[in-house]
Design an enzyme around this catalytic site. Structure first.
Site, PDB file in Angstrom:
ATOM      1  N   GLU A  47     170.400  63.714  42.009  1.00 11.63           N
ATOM      2  CA  GLU A  47     170.066  62.258  42.193  1.00 11.63           C
ATOM      3  C   GLU A  47     168.756  62.303  41.022  1.00 11.63           C
ATOM      4  O   GLU A  47     167.267  62.684  41.786  1.00 11.63           O
ATOM      5  CB  GLU A  47     169.331  61.431  43.855  1.00 11.63           C
ATOM      6  CG  GLU A  47     170.290  61.638  44.447  1.00 11.63           C
ATOM      7  CD  GLU A  47     171.028  60.340  44.637  1.00 11.63           C
ATOM      8  OE1 GLU A  47     170.992  59.302  43.172  1.00 11.63           O
ATOM      9  OE2 GLU A  47     172.252  60.284  44.910  1.00 11.63           O
ATOM     10  N   CYS A  54     162.104  56.834  41.905  1.00 16.30           N
ATOM     11  CA  CYS A  54     163.354  56.131  40.743  1.00 16.30           C
ATOM     12  C   CYS A  54     164.187  55.222  40.588  1.00 16.30           C
ATOM     13  O   CYS A  54     164.188  55.152  38.795  1.00 16.30           O
ATOM     14  CB  CYS A  54     164.376  57.278  40.765  1.00 16.30           C
ATOM     15  SG  CYS A  54     164.694  57.515  42.977  1.00 16.30           S
TER      16      CYS A  54
HETATM   17  N1  LIG Z   1     163.463  60.546  41.182  1.00 17.71           N
HETATM   18  C1  LIG Z   1     162.257  60.751  41.786  1.00 17.71           C
HETATM   19  O1  LIG Z   1     162.573  60.553  42.470  1.00 17.71           O
HETATM   20  C2  LIG Z   1     161.279  61.638  41.293  1.00 17.71           C
HETATM   21  C3  LIG Z   1     160.639  62.686  41.663  1.00 17.71           C
HETATM   22  C4  LIG Z   1     159.404  63.183  40.748  1.00 17.71           C
HETATM   23  C5  LIG Z   1     159.328  63.198  39.586  1.00 17.71           C
HETATM   24  N2  LIG Z   1     160.788  62.373  38.724  1.00 17.71           N
HETATM   25  C6  LIG Z   1     160.381  62.520  37.866  1.00 17.71           C
HETATM   26  O2  LIG Z   1     159.652  63.712  36.857  1.00 17.71           O
HETATM   27  C7  LIG Z   1     158.221  63.638  36.200  1.00 17.71           C
HETATM   28  C8  LIG Z   1     157.544  64.698  35.995  1.00 17.71           C
HETATM   29  O3  LIG Z   1     157.181  64.837  37.271  1.00 17.71           O
HETATM   30  P1  LIG Z   1     156.077  65.954  37.676  1.00 17.71           P
HETATM   31  O4  LIG Z   1     155.139  66.318  37.221  1.00 17.71           O
HETATM   32  O5  LIG Z   1     155.754  65.673  39.470  1.00 17.71           O
HETATM   33  O6  LIG Z   1     157.639  66.213  37.284  1.00 17.71           O
HETATM   34  P2  LIG Z   1     157.602  68.790  37.324  1.00 17.71           P
HETATM   35  O7  LIG Z   1     158.940  68.921  36.825  1.00 17.71           O
HETATM   36  O8  LIG Z   1     156.459  69.567  37.226  1.00 17.71           O
HETATM   37  O9  LIG Z   1     157.793  68.681  39.049  1.00 17.71           O
HETATM   38  C9  LIG Z   1     158.184  68.093  39.947  1.00 17.71           C
HETATM   39  C10 LIG Z   1     158.945  68.321  41.181  1.00 17.71           C
HETATM   40  O10 LIG Z   1     160.035  69.588  40.930  1.00 17.71           O
HETATM   41  C11 LIG Z   1     160.459  70.409  41.508  1.00 17.71           C
HETATM   42  N3  LIG Z   1     160.568  71.402  40.900  1.00 17.71           N
HETATM   43  C12 LIG Z   1     160.419  71.257  39.090  1.00 17.71           C
HETATM   44  N4  LIG Z   1     161.068  73.222  39.053  1.00 17.71           N
HETATM   45  C13 LIG Z   1     162.343  72.933  40.174  1.00 17.71           C
HETATM   46  C14 LIG Z   1     163.133  74.020  39.857  1.00 17.71           C
HETATM   47  N5  LIG Z   1     163.339  74.709  38.465  1.00 17.71           N
HETATM   48  N6  LIG Z   1     163.563  73.978  40.600  1.00 17.71           N
HETATM   49  C15 LIG Z   1     163.537  72.955  41.782  1.00 17.71           C
HETATM   50  N7  LIG Z   1     162.231  72.341  42.126  1.00 17.71           N
HETATM   51  C16 LIG Z   1     161.326  71.721  40.588  1.00 17.71           C
HETATM   52  C17 LIG Z   1     158.623  70.483  41.989  1.00 17.71           C
HETATM   53  O11 LIG Z   1     158.775  71.645  42.895  1.00 17.71           O
HETATM   54  C18 LIG Z   1     158.315  69.312  41.779  1.00 17.71           C
HETATM   55  O12 LIG Z   1     157.819  69.200  42.964  1.00 17.71           O
HETATM   56  C19 LIG Z   1     158.318  62.335  36.686  1.00 17.71           C
HETATM   57  O13 LIG Z   1     157.808  61.454  35.672  1.00 17.71           O
HETATM   58  C20 LIG Z   1     159.301  61.191  37.119  1.00 17.71           C
HETATM   59  O14 LIG Z   1     160.332  60.922  35.348  1.00 17.71           O
HETATM   60  C21 LIG Z   1     161.568  62.140  38.816  1.00 17.71           C
HETATM   61  O1  LIG Z   2     159.245  54.673  49.365  1.00 19.15           O
HETATM   62  S1  LIG Z   2     160.602  54.998  49.903  1.00 19.15           S
HETATM   63  O2  LIG Z   2     160.667  53.879  48.496  1.00 19.15           O
HETATM   64  O3  LIG Z   2     160.706  55.534  50.670  1.00 19.15           O
HETATM   65  C1  LIG Z   2     161.024  55.903  48.355  1.00 19.15           C
HETATM   66  C2  LIG Z   2     162.885  56.752  48.916  1.00 19.15           C
HETATM   67  C3  LIG Z   2     163.156  57.883  47.932  1.00 19.15           C
HETATM   68  C4  LIG Z   2     162.236  58.250  47.123  1.00 19.15           C
HETATM   69  C5  LIG Z   2     162.524  59.709  46.179  1.00 19.15           C
HETATM   70  O4  LIG Z   2     163.058  58.438  44.574  1.00 19.15           O
HETATM   71  C6  LIG Z   2     160.971  58.065  46.420  1.00 19.15           C
HETATM   72  C7  LIG Z   2     160.376  56.500  47.517  1.00 19.15           C
END
Ligand SMILES: NC(=O)c1ccc[n+]([C@@H]2O[C@H](COP(=O)([O-])OP(=O)(O)OC[C@H]3O[C@@H](n4cnc5c(N)ncnc54)[C@H](O)[C@@H]3O)[C@@H](O)[C@H]2O)c1
Ligand SMILES: O=S(=O)(O)c1ccc(CO)cc1
Length: 492
Positions: free
Chosen positions: A262, A296
């Site tokens: 996801e 996301c």
């Molecule tokens: N889709 C989502 O729900 C979601 C959530 C968090 C971040 N993001 C995206 O990531 C971008 C950068 O966020 P950030 O600065 O926190 O990013 P980052 O890549 O530094 O870290 C984000 C998270 O990913 C995890 N992570 C990183 N490398 C990993 C690996 N090899 N295995 C498992 N987990 C790993 C870390 O534990 C951390 O919690 C955001 O701008 C956003 O676009 C998306």
């Molecule tokens: O705040 S929430 O809408 O419950 C929520 C659910 C999932 C995630 C991960 O993308 C972030 C916020």
């Protein structure tokens, strides 16, 4: 967030923040080297420390998950449900405490933390129902030949979850995995480990057998590569960035393991001309700034019919300006901080890049205050397609507005990116709505509202936004393996 800088003055644990530990084979482990500190993004105060799993810990977690799987696989589904229901009852009971932990480490307003917990509880409720309905089938056949299709738990699962929905994401994964009969090694985000520890504690106290649910923390890349390569792990599930998702999918492919991903998006919002502009703009402001824009499914690119555009931009800017930014523990606050200084810098860079390319900053555009990672709700108008914010996921309270002449142009802009998670549209034309739902390249589309899938409907992306679906009628599919049995019933 986790902060590895050593010059922080405050080191005492926050009174309302739990001690973070690893949970392996039914035991909590705290006495490990510190990976970093958990920081309150509203105050920049230290909340606690993150212990780092050793290689021996990871091997113990693998051994525990292998044994836990054998126990849990053979536990009757009704008994699995009884244990999950016990954990859910504890989560309900501790909701106020967990919401506070979530707000302290993530920053979102306390009412939103409560809403996230409610949403997560729905995931467990849904998957408990699924646990007792993981039906196989019997295929019509000749006499003395039975053709059965069984669905069995796939095995121990590695689940890595993000900081933006500290409870929702991991609940999606562990609810389905445990309902299916799998064991789990969970690696929550190092930024928000407190909520994860509280969830695991509820399962522990509800009597989940040792080894069925394990929690590890440490250097993410090392944990992922170690666990995914191990023959114990049979499936990988991740929520987070596209970049990390691709990396984990490659690791899974090297070991020929299925991966449920996801990942990020950059959700378009198509706004038609004959809508109630003030009403939609107000809704847009509230939805855009949920979790400070760090979801996301956050609406990001507003593609507005040219005739509605000037009024929409005005109303949207005004609605954003009415929202109150501050510490999420203050119940009057609408928007908390972004997660860390990296996200703050990213927001500033996106605004500067757009401004330098000719975009208008019609609301916000800068950080708020000097302590905490607060960024003003921001609206950019007339954003040129080459601006960074039009192509990379903002993940901050920043919306971009562009005009479009007709639906074809709006859809072309919407579909121009390699992502496809959420999409939204506001129109009172049935014909337009039909075209949009059919032609928008995304895993979910909401027409005339901003809601996203609850437990009862599938959630996931197309293109680079991910692989597979969570929730909905097929929610256990990723956690089950199909076995075909051809049984000759004649004596041999
Ligand atoms: N889709 C989502 O729900 C979601 C959530 C968090 C971040 N993001 C995206 O990531 C971008 C950068 O966020 P950030 O600065 O926190 O990013 P980052 O890549 O530094 O870290 C984000 C998270 O990913 C995890 N992570 C990183 N490398 C990993 C690996 N090899 N295995 C498992 N987990 C790993 C870390 O534990 C951390 O919690 C955001 O701008 C956003 O676009 C998306
Ligand atoms: O705040 S929430 O809408 O419950 C929520 C659910 C999932 C995630 C991960 O993308 C972030 C916020």
């Amino acid at each position: 967030m986790v902060d590895q800088r050593s010059n922080r003055s405050a080191t005492a644990h926050h009174a309302d923040y739990p001690r973070v530990g690893l949970f392996i084979d039914g035991n909590w482990i705290h006495d490990r080297p510190t990976l970093g500190e958990v920081i309150n993004p509203s105050t920049e105060a230290v909340l606690g420390k993150v212990p780092q799993a050793t290689d021996a810990d990871l091997q113990r977690a693998l051994g525990a998950a292998a044994r836990g799987y054998l126990t849990w696989r053979d536990t009757p589904p009704k008994e699995r449900v009884r244990v999950i229901a016990g954990a859910v009852a504890l989560l309900h009971k501790r909701k106020d405490f967990i919401a506070k932990v979530l707000t302290l480490e993530n920053g979102k307003p306390i009412s939103h933390a409560h809403a996230e917990i409610d949403r997560s509880l729905n995931f467990y409720e849904w998957e408990m129902g699924q646990a007792v309905r993981a039906y196989g089938c019997i295929v019509p056949s000749a006499p003395q030949m039975q053709k059965l299709v069984m669905r069995q738990p796939i095995g121990p699962v590695f689940a890595a979850t993000p900081w933006n929905g500290p409870m929702a994401s991991l609940s999606r994964k562990i609810s389905a995995a445990l309902a299916a009969g799998c064991s789990v090694i969970l690696k929550p985000a190092e930024e928000t480990p407190g909520t994860a520890c509280e969830v695991v504690r509820c399962f522990e106290e509800a009597g989940l057998p040792p080894g069925v649910l394990n929690l590890v923390l440490g250097e993410p890349a090392h944990i992922s590569s170690t666990l995914i390569a191990s023959p114990v792990i049979r499936m990988v599930t991740f929520t987070g960035s596209v970049q990390v998702g691709k990396h984990l999918t490659q690791l899974a492919a090297q070991a020929m393991k299925p991966a449920l991903m996801e990942l990020g998006g950059h959700a378009p919002v198509l706004v038609g001309e004959s809508i109630n502009i003030a009403q939609v703009a107000k809704l847009a402001a509230i939805t855009k700034t949920r979790a400070a824009g760090q979801i996301c499914t956050s609406p990001s690119r507003f593609i507005v019919h040219r005739r509605a555009y000037p009024e929409f931009v005005d109303c949207f800017a005004r609605s954003l300006g009415e929202l109150r930014v501050g510490d999420g523990l203050d119940p009057t606050v609408d928007i908390g901080p972004v997660a860390n200084s990296r996200r703050l810098a990213a927001a500033e860079a996106l605004v500067e890049d757009a401004r330098s390319r000719g975009a208008r900053v019609v609301a916000g555009g800068q950080r708020v205050g000097s302590r905490g990672f607060f960024f003003a709700p921001t609206l950019l108008a007339d954003v040129p397609p080459e601006a960074d914010v039009m192509t990379s996921e903002p993940f901050c309270p920043l919306a971009a507005c562009v005009p479009a002449t007709d639906l074809d142009e709006a859809l072309a802009i919407a579909n121009s990116l390699p992502f496809g998670l959420a999409g939204y549209a506001f129109t009172n034309s049935l014909e337009e709505a039909e075209q949009i739902t059919r032609r928008l390249e995304c895993g979910m589309v909401s027409i005339n509202h901003f809601d996203t899938p609850d437990a009862d409907t599938p959630f996931g992306g197309v293109k680079q936004s991910g692989i597979g679906r969570e929730g909905g009628p097929s929610s256990l599919d990723a956690y089950l393996a199909t076995k075909t049995v051809l049984q000759n019933t004649a004596r041999v």
